[in-house]
Scaffold this motif. Structure first.
Motif, PDB file in Angstrom:
ATOM      1  N   ASP A 339       0.819  -1.211   0.000  1.00 34.09           N
ATOM      2  CA  ASP A 339       0.000   0.000   0.000  1.00 34.09           C
ATOM      3  C   ASP A 339       0.855   1.264   0.000  1.00 34.09           C
ATOM      4  OD1 ASP A 339      -2.248  -1.513  -0.068  1.00 34.09           O
ATOM      5  OD2 ASP A 339      -2.883  -1.127   1.999  1.00 34.09           O
ATOM      6  N   TRP A 340       2.085   1.180   0.523  1.00 33.93           N
ATOM      7  CA  TRP A 340       2.928   2.368   0.569  1.00 33.93           C
ATOM      8  C   TRP A 340       3.716   2.597  -0.716  1.00 33.93           C
ATOM      9  CZ3 TRP A 340       3.981  -1.809   3.982  1.00 33.93           C
ATOM     10  CH2 TRP A 340       5.065  -2.605   3.621  1.00 33.93           C
ATOM     11  N   GLN A 341       3.639   1.672  -1.657  1.00 36.61           N
ATOM     12  CA  GLN A 341       4.350   1.847  -2.919  1.00 36.61           C
ATOM     13  C   GLN A 341       3.468   2.626  -3.904  1.00 36.61           C
ATOM     14  OE1 GLN A 341       5.230  -2.248  -3.845  1.00 36.61           O
ATOM     15  NE2 GLN A 341       7.353  -2.080  -3.154  1.00 36.61           N
ATOM     16  N   ASP A 342       4.051   3.616  -4.549  1.00 30.88           N
ATOM     17  CA  ASP A 342       3.356   4.376  -5.581  1.00 30.88           C
ATOM     18  C   ASP A 342       4.370   4.772  -6.647  1.00 30.88           C
ATOM     19  OD1 ASP A 342       4.763   6.600  -4.599  1.00 30.88           O
ATOM     20  OD2 ASP A 342       3.108   7.186  -3.276  1.00 30.88           O
ATOM     21  N   HIS A 343       3.939   5.636  -7.580  1.00 29.07           N
ATOM     22  CA  HIS A 343       4.829   5.988  -8.682  1.00 29.07           C
ATOM     23  C   HIS A 343       6.030   6.809  -8.232  1.00 29.07           C
ATOM     24  CE1 HIS A 343       1.012   5.109 -10.931  1.00 29.07           C
ATOM     25  NE2 HIS A 343       1.889   4.434 -11.647  1.00 29.07           N
ATOM     26  N   SER A 344       5.957   7.379  -7.039  1.00 28.59           N
ATOM     27  CA  SER A 344       7.070   8.202  -6.565  1.00 28.59           C
ATOM     28  C   SER A 344       8.191   7.387  -5.927  1.00 28.59           C
ATOM     29  CB  SER A 344       6.561   9.241  -5.557  1.00 28.59           C
ATOM     30  OG  SER A 344       6.202   8.628  -4.329  1.00 28.59           O
ATOM     31  N   ASN A 345       7.908   6.147  -5.511  1.00 30.27           N
ATOM     32  CA  ASN A 345       8.941   5.397  -4.771  1.00 30.27           C
ATOM     33  C   ASN A 345       9.125   3.956  -5.216  1.00 30.27           C
ATOM     34  OD1 ASN A 345       6.788   3.938  -3.652  1.00 30.27           O
ATOM     35  ND2 ASN A 345       6.847   5.010  -1.697  1.00 30.27           N
ATOM     36  N   MET A 346       8.316   3.455  -6.166  1.00 29.20           N
ATOM     37  CA  MET A 346       8.382   2.016  -6.464  1.00 29.20           C
ATOM     38  C   MET A 346       9.715   1.644  -7.120  1.00 29.20           C
ATOM     39  SD  MET A 346       5.600   1.665  -9.558  1.00 29.20           S
ATOM     40  CE  MET A 346       5.911   2.264 -11.217  1.00 29.20           C
ATOM     41  N   ASN A 351      15.198  -0.617  -6.749  1.00 27.17           N
ATOM     42  CA  ASN A 351      16.649  -0.424  -6.919  1.00 27.17           C
ATOM     43  C   ASN A 351      17.409  -0.644  -5.624  1.00 27.17           C
ATOM     44  OD1 ASN A 351      17.483   0.310  -9.736  1.00 27.17           O
ATOM     45  ND2 ASN A 351      15.795   1.752  -9.488  1.00 27.17           N
ATOM     46  N   TYR A 352      16.784  -0.384  -4.479  1.00 24.01           N
ATOM     47  CA  TYR A 352      17.409  -0.742  -3.203  1.00 24.01           C
ATOM     48  C   TYR A 352      17.651  -2.246  -3.154  1.00 24.01           C
ATOM     49  CZ  TYR A 352      17.753  -1.630   1.849  1.00 24.01           C
ATOM     50  OH  TYR A 352      18.159  -2.059   3.085  1.00 24.01           O
ATOM     51  N   PHE A 353      16.663  -3.022  -3.601  1.00 22.81           N
ATOM     52  CA  PHE A 353      16.811  -4.481  -3.610  1.00 22.81           C
ATOM     53  C   PHE A 353      17.876  -4.907  -4.609  1.00 22.81           C
ATOM     54  CE2 PHE A 353      15.582  -8.630  -5.397  1.00 22.81           C
ATOM     55  CZ  PHE A 353      15.674  -9.404  -4.248  1.00 22.81           C
ATOM     56  N   VAL A 354      17.871  -4.350  -5.804  1.00 21.59           N
ATOM     57  CA  VAL A 354      18.859  -4.716  -6.820  1.00 21.59           C
ATOM     58  C   VAL A 354      20.268  -4.425  -6.325  1.00 21.59           C
ATOM     59  CG1 VAL A 354      19.701  -4.193  -9.151  1.00 21.59           C
ATOM     60  CG2 VAL A 354      17.243  -4.448  -8.745  1.00 21.59           C
ATOM     61  N   ALA A 355      20.427  -3.337  -5.561  1.00 20.14           N
ATOM     62  CA  ALA A 355      21.747  -2.960  -5.056  1.00 20.14           C
ATOM     63  C   ALA A 355      22.332  -3.991  -4.094  1.00 20.14           C
ATOM     64  CB  ALA A 355      21.670  -1.600  -4.362  1.00 20.14           C
ATOM     65  N   HIS A 407      -1.568  -4.478 -13.683  1.00 21.20           N
ATOM     66  CA  HIS A 407      -0.535  -4.795 -14.676  1.00 21.20           C
ATOM     67  C   HIS A 407       0.797  -4.154 -14.305  1.00 21.20           C
ATOM     68  CE1 HIS A 407      -1.622  -0.769 -16.241  1.00 21.20           C
ATOM     69  NE2 HIS A 407      -0.406  -0.777 -16.773  1.00 21.20           N
ATOM     70  N   GLU A 408       0.774  -3.032 -13.573  1.00 25.77           N
ATOM     71  CA  GLU A 408       2.029  -2.382 -13.192  1.00 25.77           C
ATOM     72  C   GLU A 408       2.825  -3.232 -12.215  1.00 25.77           C
ATOM     73  OE1 GLU A 408       1.876   2.255 -13.035  1.00 25.77           O
ATOM     74  OE2 GLU A 408       0.051   1.512 -12.086  1.00 25.77           O
ATOM     75  N   THR A 409       2.151  -3.830 -11.253  1.00 26.67           N
ATOM     76  CA  THR A 409       2.880  -4.637 -10.271  1.00 26.67           C
ATOM     77  C   THR A 409       3.488  -5.864 -10.924  1.00 26.67           C
ATOM     78  OG1 THR A 409       0.822  -5.762  -9.610  1.00 26.67           O
ATOM     79  CG2 THR A 409       1.476  -3.829  -8.342  1.00 26.67           C
ATOM     80  N   LEU A 410       2.754  -6.504 -11.844  1.00 24.57           N
ATOM     81  CA  LEU A 410       3.317  -7.660 -12.538  1.00 24.57           C
ATOM     82  C   LEU A 410       4.491  -7.231 -13.423  1.00 24.57           C
ATOM     83  CD1 LEU A 410       3.245 -10.665 -13.220  1.00 24.57           C
ATOM     84  CD2 LEU A 410       1.588 -10.149 -15.020  1.00 24.57           C
ATOM     85  N   ASN A 411       4.308  -6.138 -14.155  1.00 24.38           N
ATOM     86  CA  ASN A 411       5.382  -5.673 -15.024  1.00 24.38           C
ATOM     87  C   ASN A 411       6.629  -5.290 -14.231  1.00 24.38           C
ATOM     88  OD1 ASN A 411       3.788  -6.038 -17.249  1.00 24.38           O
ATOM     89  ND2 ASN A 411       3.254  -3.881 -17.508  1.00 24.38           N
ATOM     90  N   LEU A 412       6.433  -4.750 -13.013  1.00 15.49           N
ATOM     91  CA  LEU A 412       7.585  -4.334 -12.224  1.00 15.49           C
ATOM     92  C   LEU A 412       8.394  -5.540 -11.750  1.00 15.49           C
ATOM     93  CD1 LEU A 412       8.905  -1.697 -11.322  1.00 15.49           C
ATOM     94  CD2 LEU A 412       7.727  -1.947  -9.132  1.00 15.49           C
TER      95      LEU A 412
END
Length: 614
Positions: A339-346, A351-355, A407-412
């Motif tokens: 719920d806290w994820q949106d277009h400003s922070n997703m 990228n924090y995880f990828v790092a 579709h955005e969550t799956l695509n992400l």
């Protein structure tokens, strides 16, 4: 009715996942997904049914991945008790199976178990449940089954030499040998995460299935009887909540150097509890325990700020860096759709995880599984979308998100897998980096077991992984990864010396195989035909007629297609020729070789080819 019990998985056909991935291929669908031709395609088993079969006194038959005709033929033999272990995604098929049993064998008692049973209990009224099943087992099933059969519930739970799992990139082999054993040390979790089916299933309690001494005994059995085994996968929600358990295992590892040289074990942990363990006992204590890989639920960069206590105090970057530095691989898990994820922070969150550069990864959607606290809350809020049962899984679109479209969550998640591959390279390359660091760490260690024996384990693993570098260099997705491949080669030579002629020969063979596979996949992509498991039938006769120490007999009743038989024969012949060629190279270049490395690689060919664990 026969007194033998029948335990089965759902019957095929199985649905596929949203990216047309196989439902049964854990490494291909999750842990190495997105790695192109270096994706590890795996096979696994229904271990829950094997544990049940081993721990009752009556004979048992286990069906793994039967086709419909296989299942119905078995039911028609007349069993007094049939148990089906399944996940929610299989619900429609399992209801069909129950209806068939009711119609053809009305006196048979039907038991449903695992997370599918939890979803069944949460989604159907009691009256409708009775139409399909007599018992819905929520929680640990051995005790329930022993009580039903009138047996002693207090005797120890056995998990002896269950079938091995394994995997390999398909250009190496489509029929990988089993290199991974499986054990369950404990079921249930006291952590209380609202999305967790395990927390809900076991009412936020942990049930110990194996004591530390019993776990050690079972690992020792695997080592004694399965020489190809490289790892034991030990199920537990968070091993680091129980330090005393880990220290008993450490004592075994310290006193059995021959085991240390051959295999390690897969553990589960959370960021905060791993950090607290290290703060109290020191990071070096983790290396002494024999852990080779840890599944770590990162979940989200912001999870700790939103009430998830296992992510409240320790920075995941520190944990991953310290683990990798001592040779412990990681499976990092991240979810999209909070719920806290949106277009400003997703993208910041991803990228924090990828790092973290996890060795392996699991990127999924936040999914409300029936029976969990999350499902209950979202249902009350009118935020559970009605989706078919075949779409109730880790990538389910059942949750109505606050800020993001489905579709955005799956695509992400799909983008995240691709980003990891294009940033760090495939998991096999990341693993080589970690194990090279592990070797360097061990040879400098004050612990003689690590210095003399674990270093030999890493040396063999690094040599095996190095043989993939030619193929990785040729088919790297970009220049960034290609440079990482070449830097890995430089690090290998700096730490372990010049690769042996046997290594180079095997590496060129693998490069040729990768090239042929890449050409083929241009016309026939890897995800065009998701992996299907063969049907296997296991018989627990309880009269000593197993295969030596193995308590069951294995049958392959299905008809193997001619094309598959020819393919397997050709692969076996190629492997034999390669084994002979490697032996010739070793004999001709023995001064440039390394006996430990060369024997390891040649023995892998002799024992059925190269297989990869975690």
């Amino acid at each position: 009715m026969d007194n033998t019990i029948l335990l089965t998985t759902p019957a095929y056909p199985y649905p596929t996942l949203p990216a047309n991935d196989s439902l049964t291929d854990a490494t291909g669908q999750r842990f190495t997904k997105g790695d192109d031709l270096f994706t590890i395609i795996s096979h696994t088993h229904c271990f829950a049914n094997h544990i049940l079969a081993q721990n009752v006194s009556v004979p048992a038959v286990c069906l793994e991945y039967p086709r419909w005709d296989d299942f119905t033929a078995e039911v028609d033999k007349g069993y007094g008790l049939i148990g089906i272990s399944f996940y929610p995604v299989h619900m429609d098929r399992v209801l069909q199976m129950c209806q068939y049993v009711r119609r053809r064998s009305p006196a048979t008692r039907i038991m449903l178990g695992s997370y599918g049973a939890m979803a069944f209990a949460a989604s159907f009224a009691k009256e409708r449940q009775a139409e399909y099943a007599d018992d819905v087992i929520l929680g640990e099933g051995v005790t329930f089954l022993r009580q039903y059969l009138g047996e002693d519930t207090a005797r120890p739970i056995q998990q002896r030499l269950m079938p091995k799992a394994g995997g390999s990139p398909p250009f190496i082999t489509r029929y990988p040998r089993g290199t991974i054993g499986f054990l369950v040390s404990g079921l249930g979790c006291i952590g209380g995460c609202d999305f967790c089916s395990t927390t809900a299933m076991f009412n936020r309690r942990r049930t110990q299935l194996l004591s530390p001494a019993e776990l050690i005994e079972h690992i020792h059995l695997y080592h004694q009887h399965f020489p190809t085994l490289k790892q034991v996968f030990v199920i537990e929600e968070d091993h680091f909540r129980y330090p005393e358990y880990l220290f008993t295992i450490r004592d075994f590892w310290g006193n059995n150097p021959e085991v240390v040289e051959d295999l390690d074990w897969f553990a589960f942990g959370s960021v905060d509890h791993i950090g607290r363990f290290a703060e109290k006992h020191g990071w070096d204590a983790l290396a002494d325990i024999g852990i080779g890989c840890i599944f770590i639920g990162v979940e989200s960069k912001l999870a700790g700020e939103h009430g998830y206590k296992k992510r409240a105090t320790v920075d995941a970057r520190t944990v991953f860096e310290r683990l990798h530095g001592m040779g412990i691989r990681t499976v990092g898990a991240w979810m999209c759709g909070w719920d806290w994820q949106d277009h400003s922070n997703m993208y910041e969150d991803l990228n924090y995880f990828v790092a973290l550069c996890p060795t392996y990864q699991q990127l999924t959607r936040v999914s409300p599984f029936p029976g969990t606290t999350l499902w209950e809350r979202l249902r009350e809020e009118g935020r559970v979308r009605d989706v078919p049962w075949e779409d109730v899984h880790f990538w389910s679109g059942a949750q109505k998100n606050v800020h993001l479209e489905a579709h955005e969550t799956l695509n992400l998640t799909e983008y995240g897998y691709d980003l990891l591959y294009r940033t760090w390279g495939p998991s096999l390359l990341r693993r080589l980096y970690v194990e090279l660091d592990g070797y360097a760490y061990c040879i400098k260690s004050e612990n003689p077991v690590l210095r003399r024996h674990k270093a030999r384990f890493f040396k063999k693993q690094c040599a095996m992984l190095w043989t993939s570098l030619y193929a990785m260099d040729r088919f790297a997705p970009n220049g960034v990864v290609r440079r990482r491949v070449r830097k890995a080669d430089e690090q290998y030579r700096r730490v372990l010396g010049e690769p042996t002629p046997v290594m180079k020969t095997l590496g060129r063979f693998m490069e040729a195989g990768a090239t042929a596979f890449k050409l083929k996949s241009f016309f026939d992509p890897l995800n065009r035909s998701p992996k299907e498991e063969p049907f296997k039938r296991y018989t627990y006769e309880k009269n000593g007629n197993g295969n030596g120490a193995i308590p069951y007999r294995t049958e392959w009743p299905g008809v193997t297609p001619l094309a598959t038989r020819l393919d397997r024969t050709a692969e076996a012949m190629t492997r034999e020729v390669l084994e002979g060629g490697l032996k010739a190279v070793r004999a001709a270049t023995w001064r440039q070789g390394d006996r430990l490395i060369d024997d390891c690689l040649i023995n892998m060919m002799a024992q059925g080819g190269m297989g990869f664990g975690f």
